[in-house]
Write a protein that holds these residues in place. Structure first.
Motif, mmCIF file in Angstrom:
data_model
loop_
_atom_site.group_PDB
_atom_site.id
_atom_site.type_symbol
_atom_site.label_atom_id
_atom_site.label_comp_id
_atom_site.label_asym_id
_atom_site.label_seq_id
_atom_site.Cartn_x
_atom_site.Cartn_y
_atom_site.Cartn_z
ATOM 1 N N ALA A 4 -5.063 22.417 -31.166
ATOM 2 C CA ALA A 4 -4.764 23.858 -30.767
ATOM 3 C C ALA A 4 -4.694 24.288 -32.103
ATOM 4 N N THR A 5 -4.565 23.465 -33.073
ATOM 5 C CA THR A 5 -4.567 23.765 -34.071
ATOM 6 C C THR A 5 -5.939 24.320 -34.731
ATOM 7 N N THR A 6 -6.943 22.984 -34.085
ATOM 8 C CA THR A 6 -8.272 24.250 -34.805
ATOM 9 C C THR A 6 -8.984 25.025 -33.972
ATOM 10 N N LEU A 7 -8.248 26.015 -32.574
ATOM 11 C CA LEU A 7 -8.530 27.179 -31.999
ATOM 12 C C LEU A 7 -7.969 27.557 -33.100
ATOM 13 N N LEU A 8 -7.110 27.575 -33.780
ATOM 14 C CA LEU A 8 -5.999 28.979 -34.925
ATOM 15 C C LEU A 8 -6.668 28.951 -36.000
ATOM 16 N N ALA A 9 -7.462 27.995 -36.554
ATOM 17 C CA ALA A 9 -8.690 27.811 -38.016
ATOM 18 C C ALA A 9 -9.621 28.237 -37.430
ATOM 19 N N GLN A 67 1.521 27.042 -36.483
ATOM 20 C CA GLN A 67 1.771 25.498 -35.387
ATOM 21 C C GLN A 67 2.904 25.043 -35.751
ATOM 22 N N PHE A 68 3.120 24.749 -36.845
ATOM 23 C CA PHE A 68 4.091 23.803 -36.965
ATOM 24 C C PHE A 68 5.574 24.424 -37.024
ATOM 25 N N ALA A 69 5.099 25.503 -37.005
ATOM 26 C CA ALA A 69 6.695 26.474 -37.358
ATOM 27 C C ALA A 69 6.999 26.801 -35.626
ATOM 28 N N GLY A 121 -1.661 21.794 -42.478
ATOM 29 C CA GLY A 121 -1.885 22.516 -40.893
ATOM 30 C C GLY A 121 -3.230 23.086 -41.467
ATOM 31 N N PRO A 122 -3.756 24.057 -41.767
ATOM 32 C CA PRO A 122 -4.699 24.460 -42.189
ATOM 33 C C PRO A 122 -5.798 23.540 -43.245
#
Length: 437
Positions: free
Chosen positions: A148-153, A168-170, A363-364
């Motif tokens: 999920a973090t990969t997709l957002l970035a 993602q962390f919020a 996160g990023p």
């Protein structure tokens, strides 16, 4: 040959691919699985004392808590396996298809905990079922966060990548807030008998309802045409590349993760247990630790992401991690010197704010470290391994340390050791804040 489930998910994604979506929809759809996981972790953590009593009644009070938080930690053993499996699926078949499978597996494990009879009803079978459920949850969570973090970035522009990815962390803060509120309301309005007989099951069973909503939202975001599905010839090819070419990046990412995950599980989750078992505060008061720290993370993490976009990932990550590492021990000493609710809440909020800024910037930074063709696999493995070893067993380790040494500040030393490792790793990481990835 692709499996039917992956092919079906890809087909659904293909239909959604042509429909533009807003940044808000992207963030909600992507982070909902992560929020689901941390909602469950929050509920389990805050009911750790009660679950120890219900599932390990033959042990002493201290042993009950150790067994309860130990079972909590066992679920993290499966995280690296899930990180490998779902990371490979994401790099081969697409990010959304892999995230849908993690969500379904997570729902199965959570529902199983909510439906498991207690030790008094079925004996030793009860803790065994809970153990299996935690392994399922850990397996799914191992892939969910990294993918999920990969997709957002990847979907965000270079100028806003920090802000978008920080959600993602919020979402972890929002989940901790929701889980804490549910725990507080249940413990406040239900008597002890009702809470022990059925009340504790409510949040686990209610959490399962997140799964269908998540699947619906994720069907709307779709895969990208130029996604990483054909970047490697096979799953074994991706793994070989990750360990042969990106081995140094795996190690650095792992060390970076352990600083954040140790602080996360101590500040957001363990402090409620600490307030009950060490400070001997009532459960209602202890629950507010999670409510306040969850609210702080929800609000402050995006600020950390915004600052990382403006000032650079490494700078914001370094300053926030250094301050947290330096201030956590004085914070615990302040609580020990003045073990009041006011002091506890002030320290928890201050530490949670520093941790949230760090999470928003880290996160990023993590997905930016890896090449696109192996990004989901590399990030999932390093993140899952770090969280498994230094996050999942954090509560078990510090509970044991406090009992063995009699030092109520033991949790702070644990976070300090992990924080120093992260600071060392950060010196060797290249800042790609404004690069296209």
């Amino acid at each position: 040959m692709k499996s039917p489930s992956l092919s079906s998910a890809a087909a659904t994604s293909s239909a959604a691919r042509t429909k533009p979506i807003s940044t808000r929809t992207l963030i909600v759809a992507t982070t909902i699985g992560n929020a689901f996981e941390f909602f469950d972790l929050t509920v389990y953590s805050f009911f750790a004392v009660l679950l120890g009593k219900l599932f390990f009644p033959a042990a002493s009070a201290q042993q009950q808590l150790l067994l309860s938080v130990g079972t909590f930690g066992v679920g993290f053993i499966a995280r690296p396996i899930g990180g490998v499996m779902f990371g490979l699926l994401a790099d081969r078949f697409g990010r959304v298809a892999a995230m849908n499978l993690t969500l379904l597996t997570m729902a199965l494990g959570t529902g199983l905990i909510g439906l498991t009879p207690t030790y008094a009803q079925i004996g030793m079978t009860a803790p065994i079922i809970v153990l299996i459920a935690r392994l399922l949850q850990g397996f799914s969570a191992g892939g969910e966060v990294g993918v999920a973090t990969t997709l957002l970035a990847e979907r965000a522009s270079a100028q806003r990548r920090g802000f978008v990815t920080s959600w993602q962390f919020a979402s972890q803060g929002a989940a901790a807030l929701a889980g804490s509120l549910v725990g507080f309301l249940l413990s406040h309005f239900l008597d002890t008998a009702s809470l022990e007989s059925w009340g504790w099951r409510v949040p686990f069973l209610a959490g399962v309802l997140i799964a269908p909503l998540g699947l619906y939202l994720r069907a709307r975001i779709g895969e990208e045409e130029h996604g990483a599905r054909n970047a490697a010839p096979s799953g074994s090819g991706v793994l070989k590349t990750v360990f042969a070419r990106d081995g140094k990046l795996l190690l650095l990412a792992f060390l970076l993760v352990i600083g954040g995950t140790s602080a996360h599980f101590i500040v957001l989750y363990y402090m409620s247990t600490y307030a009950i078992k060490v400070l001997h505060l009532p459960m209602d008061a202890a629950m507010w630790c999670g409510i306040l720290s969850g609210a702080v993370m929800l609000v402050v993490s995006p600020i950390g992401g915004l600052w990382s976009d403006r000032f650079g990932r490494k700078r914001v990550t370094f300053i926030s991690r250094l301050l947290l590492t330096l201030l956590i021990l004085p914070g615990f000493y302040a609580i020990a010197h003045s073990p009041t609710v006011t002091t506890l809440y002030l320290v928890v909020c201050g530490l949670a704010a520093l941790h949230s800024i760090n999470a928003g910037a880290t996160g990023p930074l993590l997905p930016e470290m890896f090449p696109r063709s192996t990004r989901a696999t590399g990030l999932s493995i390093s993140y899952a391994a770090g969280v498994s070893i230094f996050g999942g067993f954090a509560q078990f380790v510090v509970t044991w340390l406090i009992g063995a040494t009699g030092n109520a500040a033991a949790p702070a030393w644990y976070v300090i050791a992990c924080g120093v490792a992260s600071l060392i790793a950060l010196a060797f990481i290249t800042d790609r804040t404004r690069d296209e990835i």
